[in-house]
Write a protein that holds these residues in place. Structure first.
Motif, PDB file in Angstrom:
ATOM      1  N   ASP A   6       0.831  -1.211   0.000  1.00 56.48           N
ATOM      2  CA  ASP A   6       0.000   0.000   0.000  1.00 56.48           C
ATOM      3  C   ASP A   6       0.861   1.255   0.000  1.00 56.48           C
ATOM      4  O   ASP A   6       0.558   2.233  -0.704  1.00 56.48           O
ATOM      5  N   GLU A   7       1.937   1.264   0.785  1.00 56.40           N
ATOM      6  CA  GLU A   7       2.814   2.434   0.840  1.00 56.40           C
ATOM      7  C   GLU A   7       3.523   2.651  -0.488  1.00 56.40           C
ATOM      8  O   GLU A   7       3.686   3.787  -0.939  1.00 56.40           O
ATOM      9  N   ALA A  10       1.004   4.062  -2.907  1.00 56.28           N
ATOM     10  CA  ALA A  10       0.712   5.448  -2.561  1.00 56.28           C
ATOM     11  C   ALA A  10       1.816   6.377  -3.040  1.00 56.28           C
ATOM     12  O   ALA A  10       1.556   7.498  -3.504  1.00 56.28           O
ATOM     13  N   TRP A  37      -8.403  11.782  -2.701  1.00 61.15           N
ATOM     14  CA  TRP A  37      -7.360  10.747  -2.598  1.00 61.15           C
ATOM     15  C   TRP A  37      -6.490  10.976  -1.362  1.00 61.15           C
ATOM     16  O   TRP A  37      -6.173  10.047  -0.623  1.00 61.15           O
ATOM     17  N   GLU A  43      -1.458   6.567   4.602  1.00 60.27           N
ATOM     18  CA  GLU A  43      -0.383   6.244   3.650  1.00 60.27           C
ATOM     19  C   GLU A  43      -0.337   7.273   2.524  1.00 60.27           C
ATOM     20  O   GLU A  43       0.748   7.674   2.084  1.00 60.27           O
ATOM     21  N   ASN A  44      -1.518   7.691   2.047  1.00 59.43           N
ATOM     22  CA  ASN A  44      -1.556   8.686   0.978  1.00 59.43           C
ATOM     23  C   ASN A  44      -0.969  10.015   1.445  1.00 59.43           C
ATOM     24  O   ASN A  44      -0.193  10.658   0.734  1.00 59.43           O
TER      25      ASN A  44
END
Length: 328
Positions: A6-7, A10, A37, A43-44
């Motif tokens: 996920d990171e 992102a 977003w 993480e975003n």
């Protein structure tokens, strides 16, 4: 400290958002989609803050909404500063430069890894070390983020493509063992020694036995090292030699950096091999400063602060995957 999928996703998305927003700063719909977003996950927000800091560090001011992201609050449409007149024209002029800079950053991170995967016989990832047994019975202990290519054509030896490795060589007087690294060749019959690849050469330290270190390129080099001896051979520089207790050779195996008159850039490189992210030095003069000390790889921020702080450097961890080292 690790980077999950996920990171990583992102971070890639954040780079795309940066380019899109720089290209169309007045697009209200684009800003709203970006803000949606940004607010979707921590993480975003962390990825956006990190990408923005990298962009700032290379000399172009990033899209101003990233300041709100760094303050851990989603920006509103009103928080996005409108750029007009000469400033807007300058930003549009900078856009191709920004795109190229970001593309270069991605290429520097991604392409070398892809080439190594194709060229190397054995590779370790970040924070991973691994032992490899060669056909002749010799063993190689790869440091984190390191890679070797096993030499063929009936010869004994390897080419160090990245990072560092500790070699324990089986004696064979008829077939010397060679390690090639950065234009420097280390030849042995049977010994234990460490080789670290440098930007323009190699560093060799001997724990046991004896080795010969050669460089064919002018000025030619031929040095003999015994247990406890080390040599740093770099292009365009005199050979640096010294001695250490043999037990200090390959201190990375104990999670340490034992530095004697090493450039901060070297410390950054070694810390980076054990850090799940990017360590960015924004000041070339600081990177060239030299330090002596013992640094703990288990705490990369503390290690970098101890090294850079001697010369007034400042270390900031701006996200889980980005550490920035800058002059005070």
């Amino acid at each position: 400290m690790s980077i999950d999928k996920d990171e990583q996703e992102a971070s890639v998305a954040a780079a795309h958002w940066l380019l899109a927003l720089e290209e169309a700063p007045d697009d209200v719909d684009l800003r709203r989609r970006f803000e949606t977003w940004l607010a979707e996950s921590p993480e975003n927000a962390a990825a956006w803050a990190g990408v923005s800091d990298v962009y700032d560090a290379i000399g172009a001011p990033a899209y101003v909404a990233h300041r709100a992201a760094r303050e851990s609050r989603p920006p509103t449409v009103a928080s996005v500063t409108r750029l007009d007149g000469a400033r807007a024209r300058r930003r549009r002029f900078l856009l191709p430069v920004a795109a190229l800079a970001l593309a270069a950053c991605l290429a520097l991170v991604i392409l070398p890894g892809l080439l190594l995967q194709w060229q190397a016989d054995h590779v370790t990832s970040v924070a991973e070390s691994r032992s490899v047994m060669l056909d002749d019975g010799s063993s190689v202990r790869l440091a984190p983020s390191s890679a070797i290519e096993v030499l063929g054509a009936g010869s004994r030896g390897v080419r160090l493509l990245r990072g560092e490795a500790l070699f324990e060589v089986v004696p064979d007087s008829a077939h010397p063992f060679r390690v090639e690294a950065g234009g420097v060749e280390t030849t042995v019959l049977g010994t234990v020694f460490d080789v670290r690849l440098l930007a323009d050469g190699a560093f060799v330290a001997v724990r046991q036995g004896e080795v010969r270190v050669d460089r064919a390129a002018a000025p030619a080099v031929s040095e003999r090292l015994k247990a406890g001896d080390w040599a740093r051979v770099e292009r365009g520089a005199d050979v640096a030699r010294g001695t250490v207790p043999p037990t200090e050779v390959a201190a990375w195996q104990r999670g340490q950096i034992v530095a004697r008159d090493r450039a901060i850039a070297d410390i950054v490189d070694e810390v980076g091999r054990s850090f799940q992210g990017v360590v960015l030095v924004t000041d070339g003069a600081l990177a060239r400063q030299r330090v002596t000390g013992v640094y703990n790889l288990d705490d990369p921020v503390a290690a970098l602060r101890a090294a850079a702080g001697v010369h007034g450097g400042v270390v900031r961890q701006v996200s889980p995957w980005l550490i920035v080292v800058s002059a005070n």
